[in-house]
Design a protein around this motif. Sequence first.
Motif, PDB file in Angstrom:
ATOM      1  N   ASN A   4       0.846  -1.190   0.000  1.00  0.00           N
ATOM      2  CA  ASN A   4       0.000   0.000   0.000  1.00  0.00           C
ATOM      3  C   ASN A   4       0.884   1.243   0.000  1.00  0.00           C
ATOM      4  O   ASN A   4       1.974   1.237   0.582  1.00  0.00           O
ATOM      5  CB  ASN A   4      -0.906   0.015   1.233  1.00  0.00           C
ATOM      6  CG  ASN A   4      -2.001  -1.029   1.139  1.00  0.00           C
ATOM      7  OD1 ASN A   4      -1.969  -1.924   0.292  1.00  0.00           O
ATOM      8  ND2 ASN A   4      -2.983  -0.923   2.010  1.00  0.00           N
ATOM      9  N   TYR A   5       0.408   2.308  -0.629  1.00  0.00           N
ATOM     10  CA  TYR A   5       1.248   3.504  -0.741  1.00  0.00           C
ATOM     11  C   TYR A   5       0.388   4.761  -0.699  1.00  0.00           C
ATOM     12  O   TYR A   5      -0.823   4.738  -0.938  1.00  0.00           O
ATOM     13  CB  TYR A   5       2.054   3.465  -2.031  1.00  0.00           C
ATOM     14  CG  TYR A   5       1.226   3.392  -3.304  1.00  0.00           C
ATOM     15  CD1 TYR A   5       0.768   4.531  -3.949  1.00  0.00           C
ATOM     16  CD2 TYR A   5       0.876   2.151  -3.852  1.00  0.00           C
ATOM     17  CE1 TYR A   5      -0.005   4.444  -5.100  1.00  0.00           C
ATOM     18  CE2 TYR A   5       0.104   2.060  -4.999  1.00  0.00           C
ATOM     19  CZ  TYR A   5      -0.332   3.212  -5.625  1.00  0.00           C
ATOM     20  OH  TYR A   5      -1.101   3.131  -6.755  1.00  0.00           O
ATOM     21  N   ASN A   6       1.037   5.878  -0.375  1.00  0.00           N
ATOM     22  CA  ASN A   6       0.424   7.197  -0.449  1.00  0.00           C
ATOM     23  C   ASN A   6       0.830   7.844  -1.771  1.00  0.00           C
ATOM     24  O   ASN A   6       1.995   7.773  -2.162  1.00  0.00           O
ATOM     25  CB  ASN A   6       0.870   8.078   0.717  1.00  0.00           C
ATOM     26  CG  ASN A   6       0.437   7.518   2.056  1.00  0.00           C
ATOM     27  OD1 ASN A   6      -0.518   6.740   2.138  1.00  0.00           O
ATOM     28  ND2 ASN A   6       1.132   7.888   3.113  1.00  0.00           N
ATOM     29  N   ASN A  69     -12.237  12.470  -5.046  1.00  0.00           N
ATOM     30  CA  ASN A  69     -11.068  12.945  -4.309  1.00  0.00           C
ATOM     31  C   ASN A  69     -11.019  14.462  -4.301  1.00  0.00           C
ATOM     32  O   ASN A  69     -11.356  15.125  -5.296  1.00  0.00           O
ATOM     33  CB  ASN A  69      -9.780  12.394  -4.941  1.00  0.00           C
ATOM     34  CG  ASN A  69      -9.679  10.895  -4.814  1.00  0.00           C
ATOM     35  OD1 ASN A  69      -9.284  10.366  -3.782  1.00  0.00           O
ATOM     36  ND2 ASN A  69     -10.054  10.178  -5.874  1.00  0.00           N
ATOM     37  N   VAL A  90      -3.839  10.910  -2.201  1.00  0.00           N
ATOM     38  CA  VAL A  90      -4.572   9.688  -1.860  1.00  0.00           C
ATOM     39  C   VAL A  90      -3.731   8.905  -0.862  1.00  0.00           C
ATOM     40  O   VAL A  90      -2.545   8.653  -1.100  1.00  0.00           O
ATOM     41  CB  VAL A  90      -4.854   8.823  -3.107  1.00  0.00           C
ATOM     42  CG1 VAL A  90      -5.620   7.563  -2.719  1.00  0.00           C
ATOM     43  CG2 VAL A  90      -5.638   9.620  -4.153  1.00  0.00           C
ATOM     44  N   GLN A  91      -4.334   8.514   0.247  1.00  0.00           N
ATOM     45  CA  GLN A  91      -3.643   7.794   1.293  1.00  0.00           C
ATOM     46  C   GLN A  91      -3.960   6.302   1.229  1.00  0.00           C
ATOM     47  O   GLN A  91      -5.098   5.904   0.989  1.00  0.00           O
ATOM     48  CB  GLN A  91      -4.049   8.335   2.675  1.00  0.00           C
ATOM     49  CG  GLN A  91      -3.830   9.824   2.850  1.00  0.00           C
ATOM     50  CD  GLN A  91      -2.367  10.206   2.804  1.00  0.00           C
ATOM     51  OE1 GLN A  91      -1.515   9.549   3.406  1.00  0.00           O
ATOM     52  NE2 GLN A  91      -2.060  11.271   2.085  1.00  0.00           N
ATOM     53  N   ASN A  92      -2.936   5.488   1.452  1.00  0.00           N
ATOM     54  CA  ASN A  92      -3.097   4.053   1.685  1.00  0.00           C
ATOM     55  C   ASN A  92      -3.905   3.366   0.582  1.00  0.00           C
ATOM     56  O   ASN A  92      -4.912   2.711   0.833  1.00  0.00           O
ATOM     57  CB  ASN A  92      -3.772   3.819   3.039  1.00  0.00           C
ATOM     58  CG  ASN A  92      -3.587   2.387   3.528  1.00  0.00           C
ATOM     59  OD1 ASN A  92      -2.564   1.753   3.266  1.00  0.00           O
ATOM     60  ND2 ASN A  92      -4.567   1.888   4.263  1.00  0.00           N
ATOM     61  N   THR A  93      -3.438   3.516  -0.646  1.00  0.00           N
ATOM     62  CA  THR A  93      -4.069   2.840  -1.770  1.00  0.00           C
ATOM     63  C   THR A  93      -3.189   1.699  -2.255  1.00  0.00           C
ATOM     64  O   THR A  93      -2.062   1.539  -1.772  1.00  0.00           O
ATOM     65  CB  THR A  93      -4.360   3.826  -2.920  1.00  0.00           C
ATOM     66  OG1 THR A  93      -5.154   3.171  -3.914  1.00  0.00           O
ATOM     67  CG2 THR A  93      -3.067   4.312  -3.559  1.00  0.00           C
ATOM     68  N   LYS A  94      -3.672   0.930  -3.211  1.00  0.00           N
ATOM     69  CA  LYS A  94      -2.935  -0.246  -3.657  1.00  0.00           C
ATOM     70  C   LYS A  94      -3.178  -0.470  -5.142  1.00  0.00           C
ATOM     71  O   LYS A  94      -4.241  -0.145  -5.670  1.00  0.00           O
ATOM     72  CB  LYS A  94      -3.376  -1.484  -2.859  1.00  0.00           C
ATOM     73  CG  LYS A  94      -2.467  -2.695  -2.998  1.00  0.00           C
ATOM     74  CD  LYS A  94      -2.856  -3.775  -2.009  1.00  0.00           C
ATOM     75  CE  LYS A  94      -1.869  -4.939  -2.053  1.00  0.00           C
ATOM     76  NZ  LYS A  94      -2.193  -5.992  -1.072  1.00  0.00           N
ATOM     77  N   LEU A  98      -5.718   2.822  -9.977  1.00  0.00           N
ATOM     78  CA  LEU A  98      -6.193   4.088  -9.430  1.00  0.00           C
ATOM     79  C   LEU A  98      -5.231   5.222  -9.769  1.00  0.00           C
ATOM     80  O   LEU A  98      -5.659   6.308 -10.175  1.00  0.00           O
ATOM     81  CB  LEU A  98      -6.374   3.984  -7.917  1.00  0.00           C
ATOM     82  CG  LEU A  98      -6.830   5.266  -7.221  1.00  0.00           C
ATOM     83  CD1 LEU A  98      -8.217   5.674  -7.709  1.00  0.00           C
ATOM     84  CD2 LEU A  98      -6.836   5.106  -5.708  1.00  0.00           C
ATOM     85  N   SER A  99      -3.935   4.989  -9.608  1.00  0.00           N
ATOM     86  CA  SER A  99      -2.946   6.016  -9.924  1.00  0.00           C
ATOM     87  C   SER A  99      -3.044   6.437 -11.379  1.00  0.00           C
ATOM     88  O   SER A  99      -3.005   7.634 -11.707  1.00  0.00           O
ATOM     89  CB  SER A  99      -1.529   5.502  -9.629  1.00  0.00           C
ATOM     90  OG  SER A  99      -1.378   5.215  -8.262  1.00  0.00           O
TER      91      SER A  99
END
Length: 216
Positions: A4-6, A69, A90-94, A98-99
């Motif tokens: 997961n990443y910000n 968002n 965006v916080q804590n996505t995977k 989405l990116s």
Amino acid sequence: MEENYNLTLLVIVNQSVELSDLFERARNASLEEFRIEPPIIRIDTQLTGGLMISSGIPSLRFPKVVSGNDLLVFNIVHSDAKRGGFQIEVQNTKGTALSQNLYEELHDLVQRLGYDDVYAYEIGLRFIVNSRRYPAFKEIDGLQTMESPNFASLRLLDGYKGEKDLREEFISEIRVEALPQPMKSQVSTVHRFKSFDPNKPQKIFADLDKVLSLVR
């Protein structure tokens, strides 16, 4: 990449943003979701001895403009000019989908608003990764205070010419730093580039996988 990443996405345009002009552009583009609410002030639960609710100025935020968002709008003062910035966080996505979608949608939004002259695009990532060991440091022999040193961090920087502030250069940076916790490292990236590249997010994730293979 499975972690997961910000995510931070930023488009910088070659003119400053003036709010009345921005709303006029939004009306002309039929962007009905482009609205602004008064800033939210959260009351601090700690006793400070004062009666002021807030002494700071909250950021300007347009709620749920791009796929649910919030959009941050501000001006950035570089050494040569003042420019407008449009940012999504965006916080804590995977995953990568989405990116990719938000990257394209933010670009399209700025274009619909009529800001055709883009100074730079910027993509930033930050996350924690499990790491086993950093590569051995072999560049110098005969260190008297170290027996078998290893790198404690990796930093790759491309595009820095040394002529401007590093935050104004069109750079690509990948940084991996060992954390105090066992087998943990923090990864952060910044890619700032001039022209819109529809495949940029996929390229960033592909490069990250190659770099992280050194510490996994």
